[in-house]
Design a protein around this motif. Sequence first.
Motif, PDB file in Angstrom:
ATOM      1  N   VAL A  58      68.120  29.052  27.146  1.00  0.00           N
ATOM      2  CA  VAL A  58      68.706  30.231  27.672  1.00  0.00           C
ATOM      3  C   VAL A  58      68.339  31.428  26.320  1.00  0.00           C
ATOM      4  O   VAL A  58      68.132  31.077  25.291  1.00  0.00           O
ATOM      5  N   CYS A  59      67.938  32.425  26.917  1.00  0.00           N
ATOM      6  CA  CYS A  59      67.525  33.505  26.073  1.00  0.00           C
ATOM      7  C   CYS A  59      68.599  34.057  25.232  1.00  0.00           C
ATOM      8  O   CYS A  59      69.875  34.507  25.868  1.00  0.00           O
ATOM      9  N   GLY A  85      70.993  35.895  27.858  1.00  0.00           N
ATOM     10  CA  GLY A  85      71.557  35.093  28.751  1.00  0.00           C
ATOM     11  C   GLY A  85      70.878  34.680  29.959  1.00  0.00           C
ATOM     12  O   GLY A  85      71.137  33.730  30.875  1.00  0.00           O
ATOM     13  N   SER A  86      69.667  35.122  30.237  1.00  0.00           N
ATOM     14  CA  SER A  86      68.739  34.886  31.323  1.00  0.00           C
ATOM     15  C   SER A  86      68.097  33.293  31.022  1.00  0.00           C
ATOM     16  O   SER A  86      68.111  32.882  30.041  1.00  0.00           O
ATOM     17  N   ALA A  87      67.729  32.665  32.065  1.00  0.00           N
ATOM     18  CA  ALA A  87      67.108  31.357  31.895  1.00  0.00           C
ATOM     19  C   ALA A  87      65.549  31.432  31.307  1.00  0.00           C
ATOM     20  O   ALA A  87      64.952  32.527  31.554  1.00  0.00           O
ATOM     21  N   CYS A 119      68.370  31.291  20.296  1.00  0.00           N
ATOM     22  CA  CYS A 119      68.159  30.817  21.735  1.00  0.00           C
ATOM     23  C   CYS A 119      68.678  29.250  21.701  1.00  0.00           C
ATOM     24  O   CYS A 119      69.237  28.682  22.593  1.00  0.00           O
ATOM     25  N   THR A 123      71.434  27.670  24.319  1.00  0.00           N
ATOM     26  CA  THR A 123      70.873  26.662  25.215  1.00  0.00           C
ATOM     27  C   THR A 123      71.988  25.621  24.828  1.00  0.00           C
ATOM     28  O   THR A 123      72.342  24.712  25.895  1.00  0.00           O
ATOM     29  N   GLN A 126      75.244  26.439  26.893  1.00  0.00           N
ATOM     30  CA  GLN A 126      75.077  26.177  28.192  1.00  0.00           C
ATOM     31  C   GLN A 126      75.141  24.785  28.628  1.00  0.00           C
ATOM     32  O   GLN A 126      75.777  24.337  29.701  1.00  0.00           O
ATOM     33  N   CYS A 159      75.981  34.495  25.191  1.00  0.00           N
ATOM     34  CA  CYS A 159      74.807  34.436  26.081  1.00  0.00           C
ATOM     35  C   CYS A 159      74.691  32.914  26.656  1.00  0.00           C
ATOM     36  O   CYS A 159      74.170  33.057  28.022  1.00  0.00           O
ATOM     37  N   GLY A 160      75.190  31.826  26.115  1.00  0.00           N
ATOM     38  CA  GLY A 160      75.030  30.555  26.709  1.00  0.00           C
ATOM     39  C   GLY A 160      76.144  30.503  27.559  1.00  0.00           C
ATOM     40  O   GLY A 160      76.244  29.295  28.338  1.00  0.00           O
TER      41      GLY A 160
END
Length: 309
Positions: A58-59, A85-87, A119, A123, A126, A159-160
């Motif tokens: 995860v960014c 938050g993007s993959a 990151c 990650t 998430q 973000c995750g």
Amino acid sequence: MTDYPRVEADALLENDLRMLVRLSIAEDLRDAMDWTTVCLIDADRQGGCEIVPRGEGVCAGLATLQWIVDEFDASLEVTCLQEDGSALVAGQAIARLTGNARDLLTCERTILNILSRMCGVATQTQRYAEVIASTKSRLYDTRKTTPGWRLLEKYAVGCGGGHNHRSGLHDGFLIKDNHLALAGDSSGPIAASTAAKKAIQWRGANVEHLVAPTMVEVEVDSLEQFRDVISTNPDIILLDNFSLDALREAVEIRDQQNSAVELEASGNVTIDTIADIARTGVERISSGALTHQATWLDLGFDWFDETLS
């Protein structure tokens, strides 16, 4: 739902980030120069690189990239290719840096250190959040963060897909066993219910000095203590190291006596236990593992020729 504020990419985060970058600069340069780069790279040499993940994740941290470059006073142009938050996809660039080659080389490690850490936290978060996505439980971080990295790591948790617990001692009441012990006297610690009533009363009398929303949360370690506290109407009761059966019983008692109080499970929260904890019916699950057990995501600089005539 009243909750603790989410950490955003705002002036507070920027301030913390810039202080960390200044420390990083001091660690690497010590008021001197990057001698290897100065020796080998012409002062006007131009270059370019892309920041590329070596694995999935995860960014997080792209919002800080321009601040890092600014703090180095580097002659670089920053282009973000993804959003926080993007993959992340292995081999797919998340940002591009072009400009002075000496500046690129000198700030490379600081950029990668910060983004890899953020990151990694995103990650890890998430992974936990996905396990309980089908339940009503929300995932929260803790104050078990790397010193100096509190806001950065909490931003990465967001973000995750996680939620932020209080950012510090300043933005919430969290009454724990040590508070009860030290607020007591020779006869023993004060009762958790007494402490909760005092905090609620104090909050009402001092609301103009507090960071809103300032919630009162009380930690309990037994069902007996829980029954004593529930009637005082705190915002949250933290159930510390409760068994699954005790968590279920606490939820049942709460539903019958004071449904407005949210319950938070904490202690022994791992990727293997979090699903069973969520199924007990608690609204909140907090885990220090989101930060202190997160591993860095491997990122690298992939170089390309950006020589300018």
